[in-house]
Design a protein around this motif. Sequence first.
Motif, PDB file in Angstrom:
ATOM      1  N   LYS A   1       0.859  -1.192   0.000  1.00 28.34           N
ATOM      2  CA  LYS A   1       0.000   0.000   0.000  1.00 28.34           C
ATOM      3  C   LYS A   1       0.893   1.239   0.000  1.00 28.34           C
ATOM      4  CE  LYS A   1      -3.872  -2.197   2.274  1.00 28.34           C
ATOM      5  NZ  LYS A   1      -4.861  -2.100   3.353  1.00 28.34           N
ATOM      6  N   TYR A   2       1.459   1.533  -1.166  1.00 29.64           N
ATOM      7  CA  TYR A   2       2.491   2.566  -1.262  1.00 29.64           C
ATOM      8  C   TYR A   2       1.954   3.983  -1.122  1.00 29.64           C
ATOM      9  CZ  TYR A   2       5.231  -1.387  -2.813  1.00 29.64           C
ATOM     10  OH  TYR A   2       5.844  -2.604  -2.875  1.00 29.64           O
ATOM     11  N   GLN A   3       0.753   4.260  -1.635  1.00 32.72           N
ATOM     12  CA  GLN A   3       0.199   5.612  -1.509  1.00 32.72           C
ATOM     13  C   GLN A   3      -0.080   5.960  -0.049  1.00 32.72           C
ATOM     14  OE1 GLN A   3      -3.247   5.614  -4.029  1.00 32.72           O
ATOM     15  NE2 GLN A   3      -2.072   6.318  -5.811  1.00 32.72           N
ATOM     16  N   LEU A   4      -0.632   5.009   0.662  1.00 36.03           N
ATOM     17  CA  LEU A   4      -0.918   5.225   2.082  1.00 36.03           C
ATOM     18  C   LEU A   4       0.382   5.350   2.875  1.00 36.03           C
ATOM     19  CD1 LEU A   4      -3.036   5.461   4.270  1.00 36.03           C
ATOM     20  CD2 LEU A   4      -3.168   2.981   4.341  1.00 36.03           C
ATOM     21  N   ALA A   5       1.368   4.531   2.545  1.00 31.90           N
ATOM     22  CA  ALA A   5       2.668   4.614   3.222  1.00 31.90           C
ATOM     23  C   ALA A   5       3.326   5.968   2.966  1.00 31.90           C
ATOM     24  CB  ALA A   5       3.574   3.492   2.745  1.00 31.90           C
ATOM     25  N   ARG A   6       3.142   6.513   1.766  1.00 29.42           N
ATOM     26  CA  ARG A   6       3.711   7.819   1.420  1.00 29.42           C
ATOM     27  C   ARG A   6       3.076   8.930   2.258  1.00 29.42           C
ATOM     28  NH1 ARG A   6       7.695   9.810  -2.248  1.00 29.42           N
ATOM     29  NH2 ARG A   6       7.238  12.004  -2.420  1.00 29.42           N
ATOM     30  N   LYS A   7       1.754   8.860   2.469  1.00 26.22           N
ATOM     31  CA  LYS A   7       1.069   9.848   3.307  1.00 26.22           C
ATOM     32  C   LYS A   7       1.570   9.784   4.746  1.00 26.22           C
ATOM     33  CE  LYS A   7      -1.929  12.253   1.017  1.00 26.22           C
ATOM     34  NZ  LYS A   7      -1.884  13.697   0.997  1.00 26.22           N
ATOM     35  N   ILE A   8       1.743   8.561   5.257  1.00 28.61           N
ATOM     36  CA  ILE A   8       2.255   8.388   6.621  1.00 28.61           C
ATOM     37  C   ILE A   8       3.670   8.957   6.717  1.00 28.61           C
ATOM     38  CG2 ILE A   8       2.916   6.672   8.362  1.00 28.61           C
ATOM     39  CD1 ILE A   8      -0.099   6.966   8.119  1.00 28.61           C
ATOM     40  N   LEU A   9       4.474   8.731   5.689  1.00 29.85           N
ATOM     41  CA  LEU A   9       5.833   9.275   5.665  1.00 29.85           C
ATOM     42  C   LEU A   9       5.807  10.796   5.665  1.00 29.85           C
ATOM     43  CD1 LEU A   9       8.788   8.361   5.551  1.00 29.85           C
ATOM     44  CD2 LEU A   9       8.632   8.534   3.068  1.00 29.85           C
ATOM     45  N   ASN A  10       4.853  11.409   4.957  1.00 29.84           N
ATOM     46  CA  ASN A  10       4.714  12.869   4.962  1.00 29.84           C
ATOM     47  C   ASN A  10       4.353  13.391   6.340  1.00 29.84           C
ATOM     48  OD1 ASN A  10       5.379  13.255   2.287  1.00 29.84           O
ATOM     49  ND2 ASN A  10       3.267  13.192   1.574  1.00 29.84           N
ATOM     50  N   VAL A  11       3.527  12.652   7.066  1.00 27.30           N
ATOM     51  CA  VAL A  11       3.185  13.051   8.436  1.00 27.30           C
ATOM     52  C   VAL A  11       4.441  13.019   9.299  1.00 27.30           C
ATOM     53  CG1 VAL A  11       1.872  12.442  10.498  1.00 27.30           C
ATOM     54  CG2 VAL A  11       0.794  12.280   8.267  1.00 27.30           C
ATOM     55  N   LEU A  12       5.252  11.989   9.147  1.00 25.64           N
ATOM     56  CA  LEU A  12       6.496  11.884   9.926  1.00 25.64           C
ATOM     57  C   LEU A  12       7.461  13.011   9.583  1.00 25.64           C
ATOM     58  CD1 LEU A  12       7.152   8.072   9.816  1.00 25.64           C
ATOM     59  CD2 LEU A  12       6.893   9.447  11.864  1.00 25.64           C
ATOM     60  N   LYS A  13       7.548  13.327   8.312  1.00 27.20           N
ATOM     61  CA  LYS A  13       8.514  14.325   7.849  1.00 27.20           C
ATOM     62  C   LYS A  13       8.106  15.753   8.199  1.00 27.20           C
ATOM     63  CE  LYS A  13       9.236  15.647   3.451  1.00 27.20           C
ATOM     64  NZ  LYS A  13       9.448  15.478   2.023  1.00 27.20           N
ATOM     65  N   ASN A  14       6.849  16.100   7.964  1.00 26.92           N
ATOM     66  CA  ASN A  14       6.404  17.484   8.104  1.00 26.92           C
ATOM     67  C   ASN A  14       5.730  17.791   9.434  1.00 26.92           C
ATOM     68  OD1 ASN A  14       7.262  17.917   5.459  1.00 26.92           O
ATOM     69  ND2 ASN A  14       5.279  17.332   4.642  1.00 26.92           N
ATOM     70  N   GLU A  15       5.268  16.791  10.147  1.00 23.97           N
ATOM     71  CA  GLU A  15       4.572  16.887  11.423  1.00 23.97           C
ATOM     72  C   GLU A  15       3.206  17.559  11.326  1.00 23.97           C
ATOM     73  OE1 GLU A  15       6.966  18.307  14.615  1.00 23.97           O
ATOM     74  OE2 GLU A  15       8.386  16.672  14.410  1.00 23.97           O
ATOM     75  N   THR A  16       2.853  18.121  10.185  1.00 24.96           N
ATOM     76  CA  THR A  16       1.514  18.640   9.940  1.00 24.96           C
ATOM     77  C   THR A  16       1.178  18.367   8.488  1.00 24.96           C
ATOM     78  OG1 THR A  16       1.778  20.419  11.542  1.00 24.96           O
ATOM     79  CG2 THR A  16       0.020  20.662   9.961  1.00 24.96           C
ATOM     80  N   VAL A  17       0.062  17.695   8.242  1.00 21.64           N
ATOM     81  CA  VAL A  17      -0.341  17.347   6.887  1.00 21.64           C
ATOM     82  C   VAL A  17      -1.824  17.651   6.740  1.00 21.64           C
ATOM     83  CG1 VAL A  17      -0.614  15.458   5.245  1.00 21.64           C
ATOM     84  CG2 VAL A  17       1.395  15.545   6.677  1.00 21.64           C
ATOM     85  N   TYR A  18      -2.177  18.302   5.633  1.00 22.85           N
ATOM     86  CA  TYR A  18      -3.575  18.587   5.347  1.00 22.85           C
ATOM     87  C   TYR A  18      -4.147  17.478   4.475  1.00 22.85           C
ATOM     88  CZ  TYR A  18      -2.738  23.142   7.301  1.00 22.85           C
ATOM     89  OH  TYR A  18      -2.421  24.147   8.157  1.00 22.85           O
TER      90      TYR A  18
END
Length: 76
Positions: A23-40
């Motif tokens: 599930k690469y798209q979902l994993a990418r979103k989770i990675l963005n949360v880890l990286k940016n700490e705020t995701v819309y």
Amino acid sequence: MLKKKFMKYGLMKKHMELVRKGKYQLARKILNVLKNETVYLGLSDTEWETEEICEEIGMKIKITRRGKAIVLSNQF
């Protein structure tokens, strides 16, 4: 501070699990949360699943004018 580290660890663990499942798209979103700490987030299935995962871990979901925001912190 310790609570934030546990949340990050939980997200990293979930990210690894999602990559193994393909599930690469979902994993990418989770990675963005880890990286940016705020995701819309918007209204797609991937973003809904991201919100669900973050709620399980104990993260706060804030609704703003731009949509839902996931915030990785102890305070708003």
